[in-house]
Design a protein around this motif. Structure first.
Motif, short mmCIF file in Angstrom:
data_model
loop_
_atom_site.label_atom_id
_atom_site.label_comp_id
_atom_site.label_asym_id
_atom_site.label_seq_id
_atom_site.Cartn_x
_atom_site.Cartn_y
_atom_site.Cartn_z
N THR A 146 0.88 -1.19 0.08
CA THR A 146 -0.03 -0.05 -0.02
C THR A 146 1.06 1.37 -0.03
O THR A 146 0.31 2.34 -0.51
N GLY A 147 2.03 1.29 0.36
CA GLY A 147 2.92 2.30 0.47
C GLY A 147 2.72 3.23 1.58
O GLY A 147 3.25 4.21 1.93
N THR A 148 2.24 2.48 2.64
CA THR A 148 1.70 3.15 3.94
C THR A 148 2.37 2.13 5.00
O THR A 148 1.61 1.23 5.20
N TRP A 149 3.41 2.83 5.68
CA TRP A 149 4.07 2.12 6.73
C TRP A 149 3.32 2.37 8.26
O TRP A 149 3.56 3.48 8.59
N ALA A 150 2.53 1.31 8.58
CA ALA A 150 2.07 1.47 10.03
C ALA A 150 3.03 0.62 10.87
O ALA A 150 3.40 -0.39 10.50
N ALA A 195 -1.69 -1.88 10.47
CA ALA A 195 -1.32 -2.48 8.98
C ALA A 195 -2.68 -2.83 8.60
O ALA A 195 -3.05 -2.84 7.31
N ARG A 196 -3.45 -3.64 9.56
CA ARG A 196 -4.68 -4.02 9.01
C ARG A 196 -5.75 -3.10 8.46
O ARG A 196 -6.18 -3.35 7.28
N GLU A 197 -5.65 -2.04 8.87
CA GLU A 197 -6.44 -0.76 8.46
C GLU A 197 -5.81 -0.22 7.33
O GLU A 197 -6.53 0.05 6.44
N ALA A 198 -4.60 -0.16 6.96
CA ALA A 198 -3.98 0.45 5.81
C ALA A 198 -4.26 -0.45 4.72
O ALA A 198 -4.71 -0.04 3.56
N ILE A 199 -4.24 -2.04 4.86
CA ILE A 199 -4.28 -2.91 3.88
C ILE A 199 -6.00 -2.64 3.37
O ILE A 199 -6.36 -2.68 2.10
N GLU A 200 -6.84 -2.66 4.57
CA GLU A 200 -8.35 -2.51 3.96
C GLU A 200 -8.66 -1.29 3.39
O GLU A 200 -9.52 -1.40 2.47
N ALA A 201 -8.00 -0.33 3.90
CA ALA A 201 -8.39 0.93 3.08
C ALA A 201 -8.09 0.97 1.48
O ALA A 201 -8.80 1.80 0.78
N ALA A 202 -6.82 0.66 1.67
CA ALA A 202 -6.26 0.29 0.24
C ALA A 202 -6.78 -0.35 -0.80
O ALA A 202 -7.19 -0.02 -1.84
N GLU A 203 -7.31 -1.65 -0.32
CA GLU A 203 -8.14 -2.39 -1.16
C GLU A 203 -9.49 -2.06 -1.46
O GLU A 203 -10.06 -2.06 -2.60
N ALA A 207 -10.13 1.43 -1.62
CA ALA A 207 -10.15 2.39 -2.38
C ALA A 207 -9.47 2.19 -3.87
O ALA A 207 -9.55 2.85 -4.66
N GLY A 208 -9.02 0.87 -3.91
CA GLY A 208 -8.20 0.58 -5.27
C GLY A 208 -6.98 0.69 -5.30
O GLY A 208 -6.94 1.12 -6.48
N THR A 209 -6.17 1.16 -4.37
CA THR A 209 -5.05 2.02 -4.38
C THR A 209 -3.74 1.00 -3.93
O THR A 209 -2.68 1.38 -3.62
N VAL A 210 -4.22 -0.38 -4.12
CA VAL A 210 -2.97 -1.22 -3.88
C VAL A 210 -1.88 -1.24 -4.87
O VAL A 210 -2.12 -1.45 -6.06
#
Length: 482
Positions: free
Chosen positions: A102-106, A112-120, A122-125
């Motif tokens: 995702t390019g977002t380092w938590a 980390a789970r929230e970053a993956i869920e948000a990216a998926e 929004a389609g920004t994976v």
């Protein structure tokens, strides 16, 4: 006579318990916790389990020689240290997956789970979450596999050092029961930790246990002749085989001479080595299949998650029954001491008996239509038969080879077992994914049920086939002379 040899056996038992708990964390968390987060399929998990198996097997080929060279004290420290580091590294796979994909380092597990869920959403994976996570788990499993491959070569070599031949199968079955204890403790601890603290902490907490064991091992282990807690009477009992051989040849046996080693490739020229390979390949594949897939089996076929009360009870019962292997480990001792059979003949008779119990697996799936408890009980019986079989396969090595080559040949046998595990786990993952997608039919079963029926069929005849091959290769007891 002192009994310090059993204190050492207890240390081997605890190490094996930790070994199997570390190995079980993934199988008890992937279906309910990790797969939903990273979108894994059965085939993905089969790839990870299969990769672990093949790297474990390759490592076993060389780790035995390494242990024979540096000794069991240092060898065990290296082994458990490496696998504990590998177990703990699984903890951070989610954080690194989130950062790379995702390019977002938590820097928290939940972040980390929230970053993956948000990216998926929004389609920004950037990179596939599934692919990245699989590669990271493969890396962590690689370190775990290399370290864990040292457990049994070290343990068997220690058993050969501390026990006479007639007691080795029983001592091996005692420490090998740590596998079942680890499997018993795992379903009541790992899913609970994963549910309330996150799957990451289950890897970290269980992985840290190995470091505590290392502290005790440094203080407690020395070879019998150097161990101050082993008195003269116990030392004579431990070395009775050597003393007896010296008596028969009228040679003094006041000191144990350093034995010549056998090169790794030279070992493959002996029929006895190939007997060990056949004794480990398919049977180990069966055991590792049940170890890695039993929680998934309970979930796929009967719908019980690993953290549900029923799911935990089913897995606990399975491994509780497999603890009967301690009795099985004593059976060759009965044949040797009461019937006067030589160690190899006694073990072969016992192993033939053990090879018959897995045939019950042919009825596991049909009886499962009546109650889920029937296949669980049958798998438990197969597990007990396997561990009894395994204890004797390990001990056959120390019966036929000099101590200087025991860890090496045990490693070769472990390599064969790892190859068998690769075939079972990788093949099962592909088979289960295919059976779900095509709703395949086999012997009256459909879908995933058909896939499990095929695996049960192969597992049921594996031990009898292996026993026949051992008997063909080594029809009579013969010690390797170098």
């Amino acid at each position: 006579m002192t009994n310090y040899r059993w204190t050492i056996c207890l240390m081997l038992f605890i190490a094996t318990t930790i070994n199997y708990m570390d190995r079980q964390v993934l199988s008890l968390t992937w279906k309910d916790f990790i797969a939903p987060e990273f979108n894994w399929t059965d085939a993905n998990y089969g790839t990870i389990a299969g990769f672990f198996s093949i790297l474990y097997s390759i490592s076993m080929l060389f780790v035995g020689k390494f242990v024979d060279k540096i000794g069991t004290k240092k060898g065990y420290l290296w082994a458990i240290g490496i696998w504990s580091v590998g177990a703990c590294l699984h903890t951070f796979c989610g954080i690194v997956t989130a950062g790379i994909s995702t390019g977002t380092w938590a820097f928290t597990f939940e972040g980390a789970r929230e970053a993956i869920e948000a990216a998926e959403t929004a389609g920004t994976v950037i990179w596939s979450v599934s692919t990245v996570s699989i590669w990271l788990f493969l890396a962590a499993r690689s370190i775990l596999a290399v370290g864990e491959s040292g457990n049994f070569p070290c343990a068997i070599k220690v058993t050969a050092e501390y026990f006479p031949k007639k007691d080795r199968a029983f001592a091996t079955s005692v420490f090998n029961a740590g596998a079942q204890l680890g499997a018993l403790l795992a379903p009541f601890t790992i899913p609970v930790i994963a549910r309330y603290m996150g799957w990451e902490m289950s890897f970290l907490i269980i992985g840290a246990l190995g470091f505590f064991w290392m502290g005790f091992w440094v203080r407690m282990y020395e070879t019998p002749s150097k161990q101050k807690k082993v008195n003269k009477a116990e030392l004579e009992y431990i070395e009775q085989d050597r003393l007896s051989e010296a008596s028969e040849t009228s040679k003094p046996a006041t000191e144990e001479k350093k034995e010549k080693g056998i090169s790794l490739w030279k070992c493959f020229t002996f029929r006895q080595t190939w007997a060990v390979i056949f004794g480990r390949c398919l049977p180990d594949g069966v055991w590792w299949f049940f170890l890695f897939w039993a929680p998934a089996y309970v979930k796929d076929v009967y719908g019980y998650s690993s953290d549900s009360t029923m799911g935990m009870l089913l897995i606990f019962t399975l491994y509780l029954i497999s603890m009967l292997s301690i009795i099985g480990g004593y059976l060759p001792t009965v044949f040797i001491t009461r019937l006067g059979m030589n160690p190899f003949a006694g073990r072969m008779r016992a192993m033939f008996i053990f090879s018959l119990f897995p045939l019950l697996g042919l009825f596991a799936q049909p009886l499962g239509n009546i109650s889920c408890w029937f296949p669980i009980i049958i798998i438990g019986i197969i597990g007990a038969a396997h561990q009894s079989w395994s204890a004797n396969t390990y001990t056959v090595v120390s019966d036929m080879f000099p101590k200087s080559a025991v860890a090496t040949v045990t490693g070769i046998g472990g390599m064969a077992g790892g190859i068998g595990s690769l075939l079972f786990n990788q093949g099962s993952g592909i088979l289960f994914t295919y059976s779900k997608e095509t709703n395949m039919s086999f012997m009256g079963f459909e879908g995933i049920h058909a896939g499990y029926m095929i695996v049960f069929l192969i597992a049921s005849v594996a031990y009898l086939f292996s026993w026949i091959m051992i008997k063909i290769l080594v029809p009579k007891y013969k010690i390797i002379e170098i």
